[in-house]
Design a protein around this motif. Structure first.
Motif, PDB file in Angstrom:
ATOM      1  N   GLU A 132      23.027  63.639   4.190  1.00  0.00           N
ATOM      2  CA  GLU A 132      21.413  63.598   4.514  1.00  0.00           C
ATOM      3  C   GLU A 132      20.464  64.253   3.195  1.00  0.00           C
ATOM      4  OE1 GLU A 132      17.888  65.348   7.418  1.00  0.00           O
ATOM      5  OE2 GLU A 132      20.067  65.717   7.812  1.00  0.00           O
ATOM      6  N   MET A 133      19.491  63.795   2.710  1.00  0.00           N
ATOM      7  CA  MET A 133      18.593  64.381   1.741  1.00  0.00           C
ATOM      8  C   MET A 133      19.335  64.561   0.625  1.00  0.00           C
ATOM      9  SD  MET A 133      16.323  66.938   4.224  1.00  0.00           S
ATOM     10  CE  MET A 133      15.527  67.668   2.624  1.00  0.00           C
ATOM     11  N   ASN A 134      19.752  63.391  -0.255  1.00  0.00           N
ATOM     12  CA  ASN A 134      20.516  63.607  -1.507  1.00  0.00           C
ATOM     13  C   ASN A 134      19.691  62.454  -1.905  1.00  0.00           C
ATOM     14  OD1 ASN A 134      22.794  65.648  -2.082  1.00  0.00           O
ATOM     15  ND2 ASN A 134      23.250  64.792   0.238  1.00  0.00           N
ATOM     16  N   PHE A 135      20.397  61.824  -3.074  1.00  0.00           N
ATOM     17  CA  PHE A 135      19.822  60.807  -3.908  1.00  0.00           C
ATOM     18  C   PHE A 135      20.941  59.621  -4.282  1.00  0.00           C
ATOM     19  CE2 PHE A 135      17.684  64.638  -5.508  1.00  0.00           C
ATOM     20  CZ  PHE A 135      16.346  64.340  -5.405  1.00  0.00           C
ATOM     21  N   LEU A 136      21.688  59.655  -3.023  1.00  0.00           N
ATOM     22  CA  LEU A 136      22.897  58.510  -3.003  1.00  0.00           C
ATOM     23  C   LEU A 136      22.281  57.131  -2.821  1.00  0.00           C
ATOM     24  CD1 LEU A 136      25.361  60.429  -0.788  1.00  0.00           C
ATOM     25  CD2 LEU A 136      25.575  59.916  -2.997  1.00  0.00           C
ATOM     26  N   GLY A 137      23.168  55.970  -3.521  1.00  0.00           N
ATOM     27  CA  GLY A 137      22.672  54.885  -3.649  1.00  0.00           C
ATOM     28  C   GLY A 137      21.568  54.580  -4.580  1.00  0.00           C
ATOM     29  N   ASP A 138      21.619  53.284  -5.086  1.00  0.00           N
ATOM     30  CA  ASP A 138      20.390  52.909  -6.030  1.00  0.00           C
ATOM     31  C   ASP A 138      19.645  51.649  -5.597  1.00  0.00           C
ATOM     32  OD1 ASP A 138      22.284  50.986  -6.336  1.00  0.00           O
ATOM     33  OD2 ASP A 138      23.102  51.376  -8.376  1.00  0.00           O
ATOM     34  N   ASN A 139      19.442  51.557  -4.412  1.00  0.00           N
ATOM     35  CA  ASN A 139      18.617  50.541  -3.634  1.00  0.00           C
ATOM     36  C   ASN A 139      19.268  49.151  -3.908  1.00  0.00           C
ATOM     37  OD1 ASN A 139      16.829  48.930  -2.223  1.00  0.00           O
ATOM     38  ND2 ASN A 139      15.026  49.575  -3.715  1.00  0.00           N
ATOM     39  N   SER A 140      20.524  49.193  -3.898  1.00  0.00           N
ATOM     40  CA  SER A 140      21.293  47.712  -4.169  1.00  0.00           C
ATOM     41  C   SER A 140      21.988  47.258  -3.121  1.00  0.00           C
ATOM     42  CB  SER A 140      22.192  47.854  -5.516  1.00  0.00           C
ATOM     43  OG  SER A 140      23.235  48.940  -5.031  1.00  0.00           O
ATOM     44  N   THR A 141      22.452  46.197  -3.316  1.00  0.00           N
ATOM     45  CA  THR A 141      23.321  45.405  -2.226  1.00  0.00           C
ATOM     46  C   THR A 141      24.761  46.104  -1.877  1.00  0.00           C
ATOM     47  OG1 THR A 141      24.285  43.993  -3.683  1.00  0.00           O
ATOM     48  CG2 THR A 141      22.125  43.249  -2.629  1.00  0.00           C
ATOM     49  N   LYS A 142      25.160  46.757  -2.741  1.00  0.00           N
ATOM     50  CA  LYS A 142      26.615  47.542  -2.470  1.00  0.00           C
ATOM     51  C   LYS A 142      26.513  48.798  -2.161  1.00  0.00           C
ATOM     52  CE  LYS A 142      26.619  48.975  -7.264  1.00  0.00           C
ATOM     53  NZ  LYS A 142      27.634  48.923  -8.725  1.00  0.00           N
ATOM     54  N   ASP A 143      25.283  49.357  -1.734  1.00  0.00           N
ATOM     55  CA  ASP A 143      24.998  50.774  -1.443  1.00  0.00           C
ATOM     56  C   ASP A 143      25.922  51.138  -0.038  1.00  0.00           C
ATOM     57  OD1 ASP A 143      23.801  51.221  -3.475  1.00  0.00           O
ATOM     58  OD2 ASP A 143      21.695  51.279  -2.531  1.00  0.00           O
ATOM     59  N   LEU A 144      25.962  50.404   0.691  1.00  0.00           N
ATOM     60  CA  LEU A 144      26.384  50.696   2.423  1.00  0.00           C
ATOM     61  C   LEU A 144      27.622  50.049   2.356  1.00  0.00           C
ATOM     62  CD1 LEU A 144      22.901  49.604   4.173  1.00  0.00           C
ATOM     63  CD2 LEU A 144      23.979  52.090   3.568  1.00  0.00           C
ATOM     64  N   ASP A 145      28.427  49.722   1.362  1.00  0.00           N
ATOM     65  CA  ASP A 145      29.725  49.012   1.568  1.00  0.00           C
ATOM     66  C   ASP A 145      30.658  49.954   2.279  1.00  0.00           C
ATOM     67  OD1 ASP A 145      29.159  46.617   0.187  1.00  0.00           O
ATOM     68  OD2 ASP A 145      29.870  47.162  -1.613  1.00  0.00           O
ATOM     69  N   PHE A 146      30.146  51.398   1.769  1.00  0.00           N
ATOM     70  CA  PHE A 146      31.237  52.453   2.386  1.00  0.00           C
ATOM     71  C   PHE A 146      31.276  52.432   3.945  1.00  0.00           C
ATOM     72  CE2 PHE A 146      27.250  54.578   2.652  1.00  0.00           C
ATOM     73  CZ  PHE A 146      27.341  55.493   3.697  1.00  0.00           C
ATOM     74  N   LEU A 147      30.222  51.758   4.529  1.00  0.00           N
ATOM     75  CA  LEU A 147      30.210  51.710   6.195  1.00  0.00           C
ATOM     76  C   LEU A 147      31.251  50.974   6.553  1.00  0.00           C
ATOM     77  CD1 LEU A 147      26.233  51.554   6.724  1.00  0.00           C
ATOM     78  CD2 LEU A 147      27.938  53.678   7.017  1.00  0.00           C
ATOM     79  N   LYS A 148      31.574  49.953   5.787  1.00  0.00           N
ATOM     80  CA  LYS A 148      32.486  49.183   6.229  1.00  0.00           C
ATOM     81  C   LYS A 148      34.035  49.830   6.271  1.00  0.00           C
ATOM     82  CE  LYS A 148      30.355  45.214   4.047  1.00  0.00           C
ATOM     83  NZ  LYS A 148      30.568  44.138   3.065  1.00  0.00           N
ATOM     84  N   THR A 149      34.236  50.701   5.387  1.00  0.00           N
ATOM     85  CA  THR A 149      35.579  51.240   5.408  1.00  0.00           C
ATOM     86  C   THR A 149      35.431  52.285   6.541  1.00  0.00           C
ATOM     87  OG1 THR A 149      34.587  53.305   3.896  1.00  0.00           O
ATOM     88  CG2 THR A 149      35.581  51.265   2.783  1.00  0.00           C
ATOM     89  N   LEU A 150      34.453  52.884   7.227  1.00  0.00           N
ATOM     90  CA  LEU A 150      34.654  53.701   8.123  1.00  0.00           C
ATOM     91  C   LEU A 150      34.905  53.247   9.588  1.00  0.00           C
ATOM     92  CD1 LEU A 150      30.858  55.692   7.483  1.00  0.00           C
ATOM     93  CD2 LEU A 150      33.235  56.827   7.488  1.00  0.00           C
ATOM     94  N   THR A 151      34.953  52.041   9.744  1.00  0.00           N
ATOM     95  CA  THR A 151      35.532  51.466  10.836  1.00  0.00           C
ATOM     96  C   THR A 151      36.974  51.568  11.226  1.00  0.00           C
ATOM     97  OG1 THR A 151      36.233  49.431   9.654  1.00  0.00           O
ATOM     98  CG2 THR A 151      34.053  49.458  10.460  1.00  0.00           C
ATOM     99  N   ASN A 152      37.422  52.253  10.229  1.00  0.00           N
ATOM    100  CA  ASN A 152      38.966  52.718  10.504  1.00  0.00           C
ATOM    101  C   ASN A 152      38.960  54.448  10.978  1.00  0.00           C
ATOM    102  OD1 ASN A 152      39.986  50.484   9.392  1.00  0.00           O
ATOM    103  ND2 ASN A 152      39.950  51.189   7.312  1.00  0.00           N
ATOM    104  N   CYS A 153      37.893  54.939  10.881  1.00  0.00           N
ATOM    105  CA  CYS A 153      37.621  56.171  11.733  1.00  0.00           C
ATOM    106  C   CYS A 153      37.358  56.199  13.119  1.00  0.00           C
ATOM    107  CB  CYS A 153      36.711  57.062  10.732  1.00  0.00           C
ATOM    108  SG  CYS A 153      36.790  57.096   8.796  1.00  0.00           S
ATOM    109  N   SER A 154      38.393  56.193  13.758  1.00  0.00           N
ATOM    110  CA  SER A 154      38.540  55.964  15.240  1.00  0.00           C
ATOM    111  C   SER A 154      37.841  57.192  15.832  1.00  0.00           C
ATOM    112  CB  SER A 154      39.707  55.567  15.822  1.00  0.00           C
ATOM    113  OG  SER A 154      40.749  56.521  15.583  1.00  0.00           O
ATOM    114  N   LYS A 155      37.840  58.546  15.259  1.00  0.00           N
ATOM    115  CA  LYS A 155      37.405  59.498  15.839  1.00  0.00           C
ATOM    116  C   LYS A 155      35.930  60.038  15.661  1.00  0.00           C
ATOM    117  CE  LYS A 155      42.272  61.536  16.272  1.00  0.00           C
ATOM    118  NZ  LYS A 155      42.985  62.973  15.871  1.00  0.00           N
ATOM    119  N   LEU A 156      35.406  58.798  14.918  1.00  0.00           N
ATOM    120  CA  LEU A 156      33.812  59.475  14.325  1.00  0.00           C
ATOM    121  C   LEU A 156      32.840  59.469  15.302  1.00  0.00           C
ATOM    122  CD1 LEU A 156      32.812  59.608  11.388  1.00  0.00           C
ATOM    123  CD2 LEU A 156      32.061  57.268  11.238  1.00  0.00           C
ATOM    124  N   GLN A 157      32.127  60.459  15.448  1.00  0.00           N
ATOM    125  CA  GLN A 157      31.050  61.068  16.474  1.00  0.00           C
ATOM    126  C   GLN A 157      29.829  60.746  15.811  1.00  0.00           C
ATOM    127  OE1 GLN A 157      32.081  64.356  18.689  1.00  0.00           O
ATOM    128  NE2 GLN A 157      34.247  64.026  18.652  1.00  0.00           N
TER     129      GLN A 157
END
Length: 1024
Positions: A328-353
């Motif tokens: 939260e509250m950083n300057f991550l991403g550059d308003n591009s189509t690839k910004d949220l690619d990391f969400l796809k990798t989070l699908t392997n994190c089965s304990k995520l809350q």
């Protein structure tokens, strides 16, 4: 006999051995007996020092049992000496007896979670056998024990949750066997001493919630066994030392809310292979997230919020045990189509809350794979980004979500029907997007929902009646959409609605139904700017908890319901721009807390009341009702016509005669009362209000002794009506401030009574606390009056803003964090005075010299010497008391006071606004540069916001030694700090506007300041 002669020496040796053994045994027995007596006495002394024992734990400590059988005591079985004293969690209240230092065999002392106060006795340093010391969650004060060298066997020290001050002693390095140390939640200052590097056995080290400063101690890197470091909420700064990243033993690292800067090395997670918890939020760390995080398989919690991270988020798919992720509250991403690619990798994190990426610069489309995230996910927060496209229906697969935040993005299209699967959803926030279509009927399936926000979208159609099934809903906001039709009755049957119902700025029609009266617990109701018609239902008077009611901008007809007066907690009422007719009910002046009333642009007629809210022209708006008359003069309404009489001349003559007679009698009565009061004043030198007599009093003699005869060396300030001394009073057992009234000054008597009356019953952490008072005579028989307050070590805000007048020791300039905290503290005090007191209290003299700072730099508003003159005390109204000539201090008093306007909350808000501008600019409102109509408000307004550097306090700018560099250009502030400053200046300007009606009220100010602190200042304690 000769054959047995060789036995004689043996018998002698045996005899001698037995003799020595008996002698030694007797000595040991005597020593044990003396040791037992010492322990017994020490425990009795410990009990004597306890003043409160609510659970009666110490009842067993009596002569009927040996002390080794007393509750909480453990003894050595052979020697019957105390080895453990453990009384944690029993709410014992008292001081810690120094006799505890005589328990020479004690190994464990645990007094945690009680109410011990005072200093930790130095005699505890005698406990050379002590292994474990637990004094957590008490009120111990003073410095940490300095004779630590005696604790050669100590391996656990827990002192967190006390009021300890001073520095961490350098002698801490002598505790060679120390394994765990937690001294958090105190008031410690200074640096972490380098000697900590000598604690070779240390495993865990915690100093959370203190005022420590300086850089991260490099010597910690020497500790090869250290697994836990936690330094949350301090003022530590500088770059993290490179050696830190070689501490392979670390599993838990938390430095949240400090001022650490620099960047993180790309390979840090490779050199910290055992790290599980990594919390660095609320700092000023730059650069990208280290790419080595992709392989940090041991991580379970990653908290990087409120820093200055940029760039893309690396792949996180190998973090199999990750359950908490916050960017939260950083300057991550550059308003591009690839910004949220990391969400796809989070699908392997089965304990995520928890996943939170709020307030960044993420763009692109939310991938459908988000629906494949962990089934345990409960918090998913994507708000305040640039995400666009449709909300994927696959989100509905996350059936265990409790909170979903997609607000302030660019989502479009309809709400997926799959949202009806959210059986456990409690908070759903979709506001400020471009969503359209109808609100889905399936919303009624969200039976656990208590907060629903869908405002500022393009929803259309009717409000679904199924929403009535959400019987746990406390707040519902559907404002600023294109919703049509009647408001379903089912909405008003949601009895849980408490925080608010906002349906404003839609196209709703029909009437406001009588069922609105079912919302008995609702605090805020807003149906403004719609097409509602018919009469305002009388049942609205049954919404007894209402504080804010907005009905403006509709087509309501008929009269104003008189039973609105039954809403005793109502503070804000807007009925403007409707078709209301008839007169304003007189009973509306009896609504005790009503601070703003707007009935403009209706068809009202008749006489305007003069009591209550109608007695202050700044709090009532009535324009656009051409048939209204009367009211107070400041409303500038025509007088109401006098009813006709049959014999006007005759009656006029009689009326004049009666008036003349009454005036003559009143003059005589006034003359008699004046003579009586003058004689009574000569007979008795002082007059105390009955309410003052309710306060505890202190004698003149004690004040004289406590201030060394009111010595000049104890003089710490002066005010309008007297002098303030530093003193020590036996009755208060503390350092106090004594305000001695100069009774020769006109108004001093009234000031004394005013301050007592204003402060005797109010209690707030940001108001100065009156301890006692003195109304007596001095040694010469002269009248003497004084007030006694808590002593504020750090003086007044004026001394910090203008150091040239200060005599404070070791004073530095106030950084942005301190200024924002002080502004928020003053606003909190003002909110209490204006909104939360049983009777409205206007301060009337808010300025930096009347804002005092305690040891923790917490602000306390002081000097209520003229508050009584305008507050409703003893049944007097504002109007009754507003004719007094005291109007505050030049520069801080609002302009309307200078032309005779009545005192009001708007006046306090003006003073608050000027105080804010002075804190931000460093310029007094009476500065000699402000002439020819120029003032502090105009000076700021003319340069804001384009020339921020030219209006900002140079003391703040000079702290900005390292400015941010972007694209090769130097910028004065980071974007976060600049947003903060702009927001603060805007509040100061809006509070100090010349027109009282246009000024911000304290409710809105405190709300905005709360947002500023949360959004901008939680991790930005000063400049980058």
């Amino acid at each position: 006999m000769k054959h047995f002669s060789f036995l004689l020496p043996i018998f002698c040796y045996v005899y001698l051995y037995l003799f020595l053994l008996l002698t030694l045994n007797r000595t040991v027995s005597l020593a044990l007996e003396l040791g037992n007596q010492t322990d017994h006495l020490a425990l009795l002394k410990f009990k004597e020092s306890i003043s409160s024992d609510p659970y009666r734990i110490l009842d067993s400590w009596n002569g009927s049992l040996h002390f080794c059988s007393w509750h909480g005591i453990t003894c050595n079985l052979m020697h019957q000496r105390v080895t453990k004293l453990e009384l944690q969690g029993y709410k014992l209240h008292g001081s810690l007896s120094p006799y505890v230092g005589n328990l020479s065999r004690i190994r464990s002392l645990n007094l945690g979670n009680n109410s011990f106060f005072g200093k930790i006795p130095t005699e505890l340093g005698h406990l050379s056998q002590l292994h474990r010391l637990f004094l957590t969650n008490n009120s111990f004060a003073g410095e940490i024990l300095m004779n630590l060298t005696n604790y050669s066997k100590l391996n656990i020290v827990y002192l967190y949750g006390n009021k300890l001050t001073g520095k961490i002693p350098t002698e801490i390095g002598s505790l060679q066997k120390l394994r765990y140390m937690n001294i958090g939640q105190n008031n410690l200052t200074g640096q972490v001493p380098p000697s900590i590097g000598n604690l070779s056995s240390l495993i865990g080290f915690g100093v959370n919630y203190n005022n420590l400063e300086g850089e991260f101690p490099r010597e910690i890197c020497h500790l090869k066994n250290l697994t836990l470091i936690t330094m949350v909420v301090n003022n530590l700064s500088g770059r993290l030392p490179p050696c830190l990243y070689n501490m392979s033993s670390l599993t838990f690292f938390a430095i949240t809310l400090n001022r650490f800067g620099g960047s993180l090395p790309p390979n840090m997670f490779q050199t910290l292979p055992n790290l599980q918890t990594f919390e660095i939020g609320g700092n000023e760390i730059l650069g990208t997230i280290p790419t080595s995080i992709s392989n940090a398989s041991t991580l379970t919690l990653v908290e990087l919020a409120e820093n200055h991270f940029v760039g893309q988020v690396p792949s996180l798919g190998k973090l199999q045990d990750l359950y908490f992720l916050n960017f939260e509250m950083n300057f991550l991403g550059d308003n591009s189509t690839k910004d949220l690619d990391f969400l796809k990798t989070l699908t392997n994190c089965s304990k995520l809350q928890v996943v939170c990426i709020v307030s960044n610069n993420f763009g692109g489309v939310l991938p459908n794979s988000v629906g494949n995230l962990s089934s345990q996910l409960s918090y998913l927060l994507f708000g305040d980004n640039q995400i666009k496209g449709k909300i994927p229906g696959e989100l509905g697969n996350l059936i265990n979500l409790n909170l979903l935040g997609l607000e302030e993005n660019k989502f479009e299209g309809i709400i997926p029907l799959t949202f009806g699967k959210f059986q456990n959803m409690q908070v759903l926030d979709l506001r400020a997007n471009k969503l359209s279509g109808a609100l889905p009927f399936s919303i009624g399936n969200l039976s656990q929902l208590f907060d629903l926000r869908m405002s500022e979208n393009k929803f259309e159609g009717n409000i679904p009646i199924s929403i009535g099934k959400c019987q746990m809903l406390q707040y519902l906001n559907l404002s600023r959409n294109n919703l049509q039709g009647d408001i379903p009755l089912e909405v008003f049957r949601i009895s849980s609605l408490r925080k608010g119902l906002d349906l404003s700025r839609n196209s709703l029609s029909g009437s406001l139904p009588n069922e609105v009266g079912l919302l008995k617990n609702i605090e805020n109701l807003d149906v403004s700017e719609n097409y509602l018609s018919s009469e305002i239902p009388r049942t609205i008077g049954e919404c007894i908890s209402l504080e804010n009611l907005h009905l403006q901008g509709n087509s309501f007809q008929g009269t104003i319901p008189s039973n609105l007066a039954s809403l005793k907690g109502l503070q804000y009422l807007d009925l403007s721009r409707n078709r209301l007719s008839g007169s304003i009910p007189d009973v509306m002046q009896d609504i005790p807390y009503l601070k703003h009333l707007n009935v403009s642009f209706n068809m009202l007629e008749g006489e305007v009341p003069i009591g209550g809210v109608f007695g202050n022209a700044t709090q009532v708006a009535i324009i656009g009702n051409i048939k209204l008359c009367g009211g107070i003069s400041q409303l500038h309404l025509p007088p109401c016509p006098v009813k006709s009489m049959k014999h006007p001349k005759k009656h006029s003559f009689k009326l004049i005669a009666v008036i003349v007679s009454v005036v003559f009698l009143l003059l005589i009565l006034s003359f008699i009362i004046t003579i009586y009061l003058m004689r009574k004043r000569n007979q008795k030198p002082s007059f105390d209000s009955p309410t003052i007599n309710q306060l505890a009093k202190v004698s003149y003699q004690e004040l004289y002794r406590g201030t060394d005869g009111f010595s000049d060396r104890n003089l710490i300030g002066s005010g309008s009506f007297g002098f303030v001394y530093r003193g020590n009073l036996v009755s208060q057992d503390n350092v106090v401030a004594v305000k001695v009234l100069n009774l020769q000054k006109k108004g001093a008597h009234k000031s004394f009574i005013a301050e007592c009356n204003a402060l005797k019953s109010i209690r707030h952490r940001n108001l100065v606390k009156i301890l006692t008072c003195c109304s007596s005579t001095d040694f010469k028989g002269q009248e003497f009056k004084a007030l006694v307050y808590d002593y504020m070590k750090n003086g007044s805000l004026e001394q910090w803003l203008h150091p040239e007048i200060s005599n404070l020791e070791n004073q530095t300039s106030l950084d942005l964090t301190h200024r924002v905290n002080i502004i928020t503290d003053v606003a909190s005090a003002l909110h209490y005075l204006h909104q939360e007191c049983e009777q409205l209290i206007l301060h009337c003299d808010l300025k930096p010299s009347n804002v005092l700072l305690d040891d923790d730099m917490v602000a306390h508003v002081s000097d209520f010497g003229i508050a009584r003159l305008v507050s409703a005390i003893e049944g007097a109204s504002h109007k009754d008391t507003s004719t007094i000539g005291i109007k505050g201090t030049v520069g801080y008093a609002p302009p309307e006071y200078g032309i005779g306007s009545e005192l009001s909350t708007c006046g306090d808000m003006y003073s608050f606004g000027i105080l804010m501008l002075e804190m931000l600019t460093g310029r007094r409102p009476t500065n000699e540069v402000f002439e020819d109509g120029q003032n502090l408000h105009n000076f700021v307004a003319n340069l804001f916001p384009s020339n921020l550097m030219n209006i900002l306090d140079p003391g703040l700018v000079s702290r900005d030694a390292e400015v941010e560099i972007q694209d090769g250009n130097r910028h004065n502030f980071t974007p976060t700090v600049e947003k903060c400053l702009v927001s603060l200046f805007r509040i100061g300007l809006n509070c100090s506007i010349e027109s009282p009606m246009e000024r911000m009220n304290i409710v809105d100010v405190t709300k905005e300041l709360s947002i500023i602190r949360k959004k901008f200042l939680a991790g930005v304690h000063t400049y980058n």
